[in-house]
Write an enzyme that holds these catalytic residues in place. Structure first.
Site, PDB file in Angstrom:
ATOM      1  N   TYR A 139      37.888  49.473  42.692  1.00  0.00           N
ATOM      2  CA  TYR A 139      38.778  48.339  42.397  1.00  0.00           C
ATOM      3  C   TYR A 139      39.491  48.550  41.063  1.00  0.00           C
ATOM      4  O   TYR A 139      40.730  48.494  40.986  1.00  0.00           O
ATOM      5  CB  TYR A 139      37.974  47.018  42.361  1.00  0.00           C
ATOM      6  CG  TYR A 139      38.722  45.882  41.690  1.00  0.00           C
ATOM      7  CD1 TYR A 139      39.876  45.351  42.244  1.00  0.00           C
ATOM      8  CD2 TYR A 139      38.268  45.331  40.485  1.00  0.00           C
ATOM      9  CE1 TYR A 139      40.578  44.312  41.616  1.00  0.00           C
ATOM     10  CE2 TYR A 139      38.949  44.292  39.857  1.00  0.00           C
ATOM     11  CZ  TYR A 139      40.104  43.789  40.420  1.00  0.00           C
ATOM     12  OH  TYR A 139      40.784  42.770  39.809  1.00  0.00           O
ATOM     13  N   THR A 167      43.604  43.174  35.184  1.00  0.00           N
ATOM     14  CA  THR A 167      42.238  42.785  34.847  1.00  0.00           C
ATOM     15  C   THR A 167      41.738  43.552  33.624  1.00  0.00           C
ATOM     16  O   THR A 167      42.226  44.651  33.330  1.00  0.00           O
ATOM     17  CB  THR A 167      41.316  43.091  36.057  1.00  0.00           C
ATOM     18  OG1 THR A 167      39.963  43.064  35.643  1.00  0.00           O
ATOM     19  CG2 THR A 167      41.586  44.475  36.644  1.00  0.00           C
ATOM     20  N   ASP A 168      40.716  42.990  32.967  1.00  0.00           N
ATOM     21  CA  ASP A 168      40.077  43.710  31.856  1.00  0.00           C
ATOM     22  C   ASP A 168      39.229  44.876  32.368  1.00  0.00           C
ATOM     23  O   ASP A 168      38.826  45.737  31.595  1.00  0.00           O
ATOM     24  CB  ASP A 168      39.219  42.749  31.007  1.00  0.00           C
ATOM     25  CG  ASP A 168      38.079  42.086  31.773  1.00  0.00           C
ATOM     26  OD1 ASP A 168      38.000  42.248  33.020  1.00  0.00           O
ATOM     27  OD2 ASP A 168      37.262  41.393  31.136  1.00  0.00           O
ATOM     28  N   GLU A 169      38.974  44.901  33.697  1.00  0.00           N
ATOM     29  CA  GLU A 169      38.083  45.934  34.230  1.00  0.00           C
ATOM     30  C   GLU A 169      38.687  47.335  34.123  1.00  0.00           C
ATOM     31  O   GLU A 169      37.980  48.333  34.225  1.00  0.00           O
ATOM     32  CB  GLU A 169      37.678  45.603  35.672  1.00  0.00           C
ATOM     33  CG  GLU A 169      37.014  44.239  35.745  1.00  0.00           C
ATOM     34  CD  GLU A 169      36.320  43.926  37.056  1.00  0.00           C
ATOM     35  OE1 GLU A 169      35.911  44.851  37.769  1.00  0.00           O
ATOM     36  OE2 GLU A 169      36.188  42.721  37.361  1.00  0.00           O
ATOM     37  N   LYS A 204      43.499  49.131  40.162  1.00  0.00           N
ATOM     38  CA  LYS A 204      44.279  48.246  39.280  1.00  0.00           C
ATOM     39  C   LYS A 204      44.838  49.059  38.100  1.00  0.00           C
ATOM     40  O   LYS A 204      45.978  48.867  37.695  1.00  0.00           O
ATOM     41  CB  LYS A 204      43.414  47.090  38.756  1.00  0.00           C
ATOM     42  CG  LYS A 204      43.016  46.053  39.798  1.00  0.00           C
ATOM     43  CD  LYS A 204      44.191  45.290  40.403  1.00  0.00           C
ATOM     44  CE  LYS A 204      44.859  44.355  39.434  1.00  0.00           C
ATOM     45  NZ  LYS A 204      45.881  43.509  40.121  1.00  0.00           N
TER      46      LYS A 204
HETATM   47  P1  NAD Z   1      42.067  36.840  45.664  1.00  0.00           P
HETATM   48  O1  NAD Z   1      41.357  37.949  46.365  1.00  0.00           O
HETATM   49  O2  NAD Z   1      41.484  35.485  45.630  1.00  0.00           O
HETATM   50  O3  NAD Z   1      43.555  36.681  46.264  1.00  0.00           O
HETATM   51  C1  NAD Z   1      44.355  37.784  46.579  1.00  0.00           C
HETATM   52  C2  NAD Z   1      45.537  37.264  47.392  1.00  0.00           C
HETATM   53  O4  NAD Z   1      46.373  38.388  47.700  1.00  0.00           O
HETATM   54  C3  NAD Z   1      45.122  36.646  48.742  1.00  0.00           C
HETATM   55  O5  NAD Z   1      45.851  35.452  48.963  1.00  0.00           O
HETATM   56  C4  NAD Z   1      45.500  37.705  49.756  1.00  0.00           C
HETATM   57  O6  NAD Z   1      45.857  37.169  51.031  1.00  0.00           O
HETATM   58  C5  NAD Z   1      46.701  38.373  49.073  1.00  0.00           C
HETATM   59  N1  NAD Z   1      46.891  39.754  49.526  1.00  0.00           N
HETATM   60  C6  NAD Z   1      45.950  40.724  49.600  1.00  0.00           C
HETATM   61  N2  NAD Z   1      46.496  41.855  50.086  1.00  0.00           N
HETATM   62  C7  NAD Z   1      47.814  41.578  50.283  1.00  0.00           C
HETATM   63  C8  NAD Z   1      48.896  42.359  50.763  1.00  0.00           C
HETATM   64  N3  NAD Z   1      48.740  43.642  51.125  1.00  0.00           N
HETATM   65  N4  NAD Z   1      50.114  41.781  50.840  1.00  0.00           N
HETATM   66  C9  NAD Z   1      50.290  40.480  50.473  1.00  0.00           C
HETATM   67  N5  NAD Z   1      49.299  39.707  50.046  1.00  0.00           N
HETATM   68  C10 NAD Z   1      48.070  40.255  49.940  1.00  0.00           C
HETATM   69  O7  NAD Z   1      42.328  37.402  44.189  1.00  0.00           O
HETATM   70  P2  NAD Z   1      42.312  36.633  42.796  1.00  0.00           P
HETATM   71  O8  NAD Z   1      40.930  36.582  42.289  1.00  0.00           O
HETATM   72  O9  NAD Z   1      43.099  35.401  42.907  1.00  0.00           O
HETATM   73  O10 NAD Z   1      43.099  37.690  41.892  1.00  0.00           O
HETATM   74  C11 NAD Z   1      44.526  37.656  41.817  1.00  0.00           C
HETATM   75  C12 NAD Z   1      44.992  38.777  40.897  1.00  0.00           C
HETATM   76  O11 NAD Z   1      44.425  38.609  39.606  1.00  0.00           O
HETATM   77  C13 NAD Z   1      44.572  40.164  41.369  1.00  0.00           C
HETATM   78  O12 NAD Z   1      45.635  41.054  41.128  1.00  0.00           O
HETATM   79  C14 NAD Z   1      43.371  40.508  40.495  1.00  0.00           C
HETATM   80  O13 NAD Z   1      43.263  41.890  40.301  1.00  0.00           O
HETATM   81  C15 NAD Z   1      43.734  39.779  39.218  1.00  0.00           C
HETATM   82  N6  NAD Z   1      42.586  39.333  38.388  1.00  0.00           N
HETATM   83  C16 NAD Z   1      41.561  38.635  38.947  1.00  0.00           C
HETATM   84  C17 NAD Z   1      40.517  38.179  38.131  1.00  0.00           C
HETATM   85  C18 NAD Z   1      39.378  37.357  38.694  1.00  0.00           C
HETATM   86  O14 NAD Z   1      38.433  37.051  37.961  1.00  0.00           O
HETATM   87  N7  NAD Z   1      39.416  36.931  39.944  1.00  0.00           N
HETATM   88  C19 NAD Z   1      40.514  38.472  36.765  1.00  0.00           C
HETATM   89  C20 NAD Z   1      41.590  39.204  36.234  1.00  0.00           C
HETATM   90  C21 NAD Z   1      42.632  39.624  37.049  1.00  0.00           C
HETATM   91  P1  TYD Z   2      31.805  39.378  40.345  1.00  0.00           P
HETATM   92  O1  TYD Z   2      31.962  37.901  40.432  1.00  0.00           O
HETATM   93  O2  TYD Z   2      31.816  40.189  41.593  1.00  0.00           O
HETATM   94  O3  TYD Z   2      32.922  39.870  39.320  1.00  0.00           O
HETATM   95  P2  TYD Z   2      33.109  41.340  38.623  1.00  0.00           P
HETATM   96  O4  TYD Z   2      32.250  42.336  39.278  1.00  0.00           O
HETATM   97  O5  TYD Z   2      34.559  41.598  38.888  1.00  0.00           O
HETATM   98  O6  TYD Z   2      32.786  41.131  37.183  1.00  0.00           O
HETATM   99  O7  TYD Z   2      30.446  39.683  39.592  1.00  0.00           O
HETATM  100  C1  TYD Z   2      30.166  39.145  38.314  1.00  0.00           C
HETATM  101  C2  TYD Z   2      28.837  39.712  37.859  1.00  0.00           C
HETATM  102  O8  TYD Z   2      27.798  39.213  38.725  1.00  0.00           O
HETATM  103  C3  TYD Z   2      28.761  41.226  37.953  1.00  0.00           C
HETATM  104  O9  TYD Z   2      27.996  41.711  36.865  1.00  0.00           O
HETATM  105  C4  TYD Z   2      28.025  41.483  39.248  1.00  0.00           C
HETATM  106  C5  TYD Z   2      27.080  40.281  39.354  1.00  0.00           C
HETATM  107  N1  TYD Z   2      26.766  39.841  40.745  1.00  0.00           N
HETATM  108  C6  TYD Z   2      25.438  39.675  41.131  1.00  0.00           C
HETATM  109  O10 TYD Z   2      24.498  39.869  40.340  1.00  0.00           O
HETATM  110  N2  TYD Z   2      25.185  39.283  42.408  1.00  0.00           N
HETATM  111  C7  TYD Z   2      26.178  39.063  43.319  1.00  0.00           C
HETATM  112  O11 TYD Z   2      25.879  38.713  44.490  1.00  0.00           O
HETATM  113  C8  TYD Z   2      27.531  39.224  42.905  1.00  0.00           C
HETATM  114  C9  TYD Z   2      28.663  38.972  43.854  1.00  0.00           C
HETATM  115  C10 TYD Z   2      27.780  39.614  41.597  1.00  0.00           C
END
Ligand code: NAD
Ligand code: TYD
Length: 351
Positions: free
Chosen positions: A157, A132-134, A161
């Site tokens: 988190y 992630t960019d975070e 990561k």
């Molecule tokens: P998500 O929470 O929707 O899905 C995570 C998946 O991992 C789920 O299916 C869960 O069952 C599985 N999982 C969790 N713990 C596990 C374990 N111990 N063993 C096996 N499986 C396990 O997450 P997402 O939003 O799809 O993100 C996927 C990846 O992309 C993550 O690594 C996250 O850090 C990265 N990412 C997410 C975003 C975003 O905006 N959502 C952005 C950049 C990077």
């Molecule tokens: P989120 O979707 O949790 O992603 P991330 O924290 O990984 O960027 O949140 C996106 C933005 O929205 C973040 O600035 C937090 C804000 N946010 C709210 O204001 N209210 C909410 O209930 C949630 C879940 C997020």
């Protein structure tokens, strides 16, 4: 060349889109989706491809080392695309240890099994770590994250990561595991668990529940449609250089409050409600501790070197996302029953 690709976290939001893309685009590859099916994992996300001949599912937790070894041996795994993670910042504030175990220890387990299983011939393999960019921390009003921005994670988190990214690099440097890392901005789209901003607010607007905006809603995120992220992963997995990072982003920054107002407007139109009705649900609540002000990705490396760019505009993507949630009420009802209610109460009551 044939490959047996282990995709971890394939039942989650982004993972399910990556699994679908790989299963459909590469019938010659065997795709093994490994997922523990936590609250965030849902096999309903993959109904359309579950009977494809090149698709396999393994219900395994990445913390179970012996089970991982079995999966590598049973499927003769040649490559890994690692997405399994605890992924929600607010949950990492409520309960950091789950993030340490899955994101750090789980990643080290996978690296260790891959290193041992591939030890006789490391060159023909790849470990693609999805991050992630975070990990870069927060930006002020100006600037962008590049691949050389120093890591400065601010939440449990992002710290977990960042740590997993460092271990991938360390296994590359020390044990010569061929790896790539992608660091992507905020994704949105179908199958997104309704704890993150966009799907949570869509669900609340449908049910006319308050929309809890943290702080003043000034925080800014760079939003990318999930299918464009899956395309970037496909490209970097196949064509990225070993040992390198690729930043992936949407060139699409939105202040939370502006995004929420746009969402309200679009949903009023789609639900045929009076203009302005959903905006009245906006409620400013206590800010998230350590809330990063702004994320913005400079995606010029992946653009120049591999020719990737987003294909879906924010207007198209947001509209398609809302439509998906309106058409998949059953999915939404399933994932928001049971344990979701307990999380919601803990996270939002008395805020
Ligand atoms: P998500 O929470 O929707 O899905 C995570 C998946 O991992 C789920 O299916 C869960 O069952 C599985 N999982 C969790 N713990 C596990 C374990 N111990 N063993 C096996 N499986 C396990 O997450 P997402 O939003 O799809 O993100 C996927 C990846 O992309 C993550 O690594 C996250 O850090 C990265 N990412 C997410 C975003 C975003 O905006 N959502 C952005 C950049 C990077
Ligand atoms: P989120 O979707 O949790 O992603 P991330 O924290 O990984 O960027 O949140 C996106 C933005 O929205 C973040 O600035 C937090 C804000 N946010 C709210 O204001 N209210 C909410 O209930 C949630 C879940 C997020």
């Amino acid at each position: 060349m044939n490959k047996n690709i282990l995709i971890t976290g394939g039942a989650g939001f982004i993972g399910s889109h990556v699994v679908r893309l790989m299963v459909n685009k590469y019938p010659q590859y065997k795709i093994i989706n490994l997922d523990a099916l936590t609250y965030a994992g849902n096999l309903e996300n993959l109904k359309d491809i579950e009977s494809a001949p090149n698709y396999n599912f393994e219900h395994v937790n990445i913390l179970e080392l012996d089970m991982l070894i079995n999966v590598f041996e049973q499927h003769d795994i040649t490559d890994v695309i690692h997405l399994a993670a605890e992924s929600h910042v607010d949950r990492s504030i409520l309960s950091p240890m789950d993030f340490i175990y899955t994101n750090i220890v789980g990643t080290i387990n996978l690296l260790t099994v891959a290193k041992n299983y591939w030890s006789t011939d490391l060159n023909n393999h790849r470990f693609h770590h999805v991050s992630t960019d975070e990990v870069y921390g927060t930006l002020g009003a100006e600037g962008f994250f590049t691949e050389s921005t120093a890591y400065a994670p601010n939440s449990p988190y992002s710290a977990s990561k960042a740590s997993s990214d460092h271990f991938v690099r360390a296994y590359g440097e020390t044990f010569h595991i061929p790896y790539v890392i992608t660091n992507c901005s905020n994704n949105y789209g179908p199958n997104h668990f309704p704890e993150k901003l966009i799907p949570l607010f869509i669900n609340n607007i449908i049910h006319k529940k308050p929309l809890p905006v943290y702080g003043k809603g000034e925080n800014t995120r760079d939003w990318l449609y999930v299918i464009d992220h899956a395309r970037a992963i496909d490209l970097v997995f196949h064509e990225g250089n070993n040992g390198e990072h690729y930043n992936v982003g949407g060139f699409n920054e939105w202040k939370n409050i502006d995004l929420v107002k746009l969402l309200c407007k679009l949903m009023d139109e789609k639900l045929q409600r009076t203009a302005g009705e959903s905006e009245k649900l906006i409620t400013y609540v206590k800010d998230r501790p350590g809330h990063d002000l702004r994320y913005a990705i400079d995606a010029s490396k992946i653009n120049k070197e591999l020719g990737w760019e987003p294909t879906v505009t924010f207007e198209e993507g947001l509209s398609a996302t809302i439509d998906w949630y309106l058409q998949n009420e059953e999915w939404l009802n399933h994932v928001t029953s049971g344990a979701y209610q307990n999380y919601y109460t803990e996270q939002y009551d008395n805020r």
